[in-house]
Design an enzyme around this catalytic site. Structure first.
Site, short mmCIF file in Angstrom:
data_model
loop_
_atom_site.label_atom_id
_atom_site.label_comp_id
_atom_site.label_asym_id
_atom_site.label_seq_id
_atom_site.Cartn_x
_atom_site.Cartn_y
_atom_site.Cartn_z
N CYS A 251 -27.90 -9.57 -15.48
CA CYS A 251 -27.43 -9.18 -16.81
C CYS A 251 -28.47 -9.59 -17.86
CB CYS A 251 -26.11 -9.88 -17.11
SG CYS A 251 -25.56 -9.73 -18.83
N GLY B 55 0.79 -1.23 0.00
CA GLY B 55 0.00 0.00 0.00
C GLY B 55 0.82 1.27 0.00
N CYS C 169 -23.35 -7.23 -18.32
CA CYS C 169 -22.06 -7.38 -17.66
C CYS C 169 -21.05 -6.36 -18.21
CB CYS C 169 -21.47 -8.76 -17.92
SG CYS C 169 -22.29 -10.13 -17.12
N CYS D 203 -26.70 -12.58 -20.16
CA CYS D 203 -26.30 -13.89 -19.62
C CYS D 203 -26.99 -14.23 -18.31
CB CYS D 203 -24.79 -13.97 -19.45
SG CYS D 203 -24.18 -13.09 -18.00
N CYS E 241 -19.23 -12.42 -19.48
CA CYS E 241 -20.56 -12.51 -20.10
C CYS E 241 -20.53 -13.53 -21.25
CB CYS E 241 -20.97 -11.14 -20.60
SG CYS E 241 -22.75 -10.97 -20.85
#
Ligand SMILES: [Zn+2]
Lengths: 202, 294
Positions: free
Chosen positions: B243, B34, B268, B246, B274
């Site tokens: 979605c 970080g 998606c 899909c 997808c």
């Protein structure tokens, strides 16, 4: 072979791809402490430094990184080899070194003697490349911390008895502190400053 | 970008000295999760907005055995993703893929793939503004000091002001996280929906900011916690419907306009996810109208 010619020989045969391969091994090992990586590079540094430690040097060091060497390495042909193959200069003081190399059997100085980085720039610290005998067969150590799912175990041979204490002191300074690259034969294991080491009951 | 002159360049475009410098920065970044490691960012044959930081990180780690995937907003076929992929095919002759599970290196802008990443994979983020405290404090010397002293009170104040004003934390992109209980980090402009995927991920995550000259990292199995408050816990975006193509639930959806009469659908954002689901027989309520939609 004389010392002079030794300094000019023994670098990477395919510098671009060998350095990339060594780096990826180091990156994987630094990201997953306890993981043992293989270094298959073809460098031949002057004795007593081993080929794997020499490959680490040529992968990471250049004229931007001064290097501290133990008295035995400093007295060998290594300074000339590093100067020729990496353009790297030798640091007089441990405090000024970006890297330090310690050959097998040499005394491992306390980590607090090396550059620790500052609280603002903890990255300005020394990375120690330490050659040891083996990663197995010694006192069992448990590793935890970032990069480790639960716990990793190593049992290094060739680190001083004081090592867990040195390391605990190093760990306490986080984010300051040194990082370790341990080399045993052609194998390598990294200990970033985040790793917590505890001595396991045998 | 101009790729005609690239043939004479070094493998992966960067010279070896630059690679070493970036590689050293990457190792330090992994060792201090970080924390933003400064590096001497190089000019790349593409403009800064194109993710030159991510490109430099990828170039420094990439080898001949890698399989590279590049996504932008979750898609492999946007101009940015296509150009970066073509760049690495040209300068490194590297194998490329659109399939998340086949990739060893995934360079990304704005999304983390829906499919869980695994231990052999490295995710490289393109980061425009790496400093999460920058909008609170413009001076680098001051933000460095704040990170050094772990002085993150201002950040919490800003988030709480959000709650006072909106009743919730309004930040939805680049939502700040705390890494391993120490450094506050900008996750790059991914939707906060993706923040939980960073937490204890099996993959190594590397972040490159070219213009700002910073590299940072999250090693595998590292705690990444989104900042929040006890009375206002962190929440990801949710979507009302699955979605349209899909039928996937619990994924990040993009709105697609279907016609000029206000018709629209949600699909998606991760196009590979997808397509993979569609190929495996999953169907959303508009699945058979996909061609009509395009
Ligand atoms: Zn879908």
């Amino acid at each position: 072979m004389s010392l002079d010619t030794l300094a000019f020989a023994g670098g990477f045969q395919k510098p671009v791809f060998e350095a990339q391969a060594v780096f990826r091994t180091l990156m994987d090992c630094m990201a997953r402490p306890g993981t043992i990586g293989d270094i298959a590079a073809t460098v031949t540094p002057p004795r007593p430094l081993t080929p794997a430690a020499g490959a680490v040097a040529l992968t990471l060091c250049d004229h931007d990184t001064s290097i501290w060497l133990t008295p035995a390495l400093a007295a060998s042909a290594l300074p000339g080899w590093l100067a020729f193959n990496a353009g790297a200069a030798i640091a007089d003081e441990r405090q000024n070194a970006r890297f330090a190399f310690i050959e097998k059997g040499a005394m491992l100085p306390n980590f607090c003697l090396f550059a620790q980085g500052t609280q603002e720039y903890p990255d300005r610290s020394t990375t120690l490349v330490v050659e040891i005998e083996s990663f197995e067969g010694g006192r069992p150590l448990a590793l935890t911390g970032p990069g480790i799912r639960t716990e990793e175990g190593i049992a290094p041979v060739g680190l001083p008895d004081m090592f867990p204490q040195f390391w605990a002191e190093n760990r306490q300074k986080f984010p300051r502190g040194v990082d370790l690259i341990l080399v045993a034969g052609d194998r390598v294991l990294c200990l970033p400053r985040t790793t917590i080491i505890s001595v396991k009951e045998a | 970008m101009n790729t005609t002159d690239l043939a004479t360049y070094n493998f992966a475009y960067l010279d070896e000295q630059t690679k070493r410098m970036i590689r050293r920065a990457i190792l330090k970044a992994i060792a201090i999760p970080g924390y933003q490691v400064p590096f001497a960012s190089r000019e790349m044959p593409m403009p800064y907005g194109w993710g030159t930081g991510g490109v430099q990180v990828t170039a420094a780690i990439l080898g001949p055995d890698d399989v590279l995937k590049v996504i932008d907003q979750g898609a492999d076929d946007t101009t940015n993703a296509v150009s970066i992929r073509a760049f690495f095919q040209k300068v490194a002759n590297v194998a490329v893929t659109t399939k998340t599970r086949e990739a060893t290196i995934i360079q990304t802008r704005h999304r983390i793939p829906e499919e869980k990443l695994t231990a052999g994979q490295t995710l490289v983020y393109q980061v425009p503004i790496p400093e999460p405290l920058r909008f609170l404090e413009p001076r680098e010397t001051e933000t460095r000091k704040m990170h050094a002293l772990e002085e993150y009170g201002l950040m919490h104040v800003k988030l709480y002001e959000d709650i006072a004003k909106n009743g919730h934390i309004a930040t939805t992109y680049a939502y700040p996280v705390k890494v391993e209980g120490r450094y506050v980090m900008d996750p790059s402009p991914t939707p906060k929906f993706d923040n939980p995927k960073m937490h204890r991920s099996e993959a190594l995550q590397l972040f490159g900011a070219g213009r700002e000259k910073r590299i940072y990292a999250v090693p595998p199995y590292t705690d990444v916690v989104s900042l929040d408050f006890e009375d206002h816990p962190f929440e990801i975006q949710t979507f009302d419907k699955p979605c349209a193509l899909c039928g996937a639930k619990n994924v990040y959806l993009d709105e697609v306009v279907l016609d000029d009469r206000g018709g629209r659908m949600f699909v998606c954002s991760d196009t590979d996810h997808c397509e993979d689901r569609c190929a495996n027989g999953h169907r959303g309520h508009l699945a058979y109208n996909k061609e009509a939609a395009e």
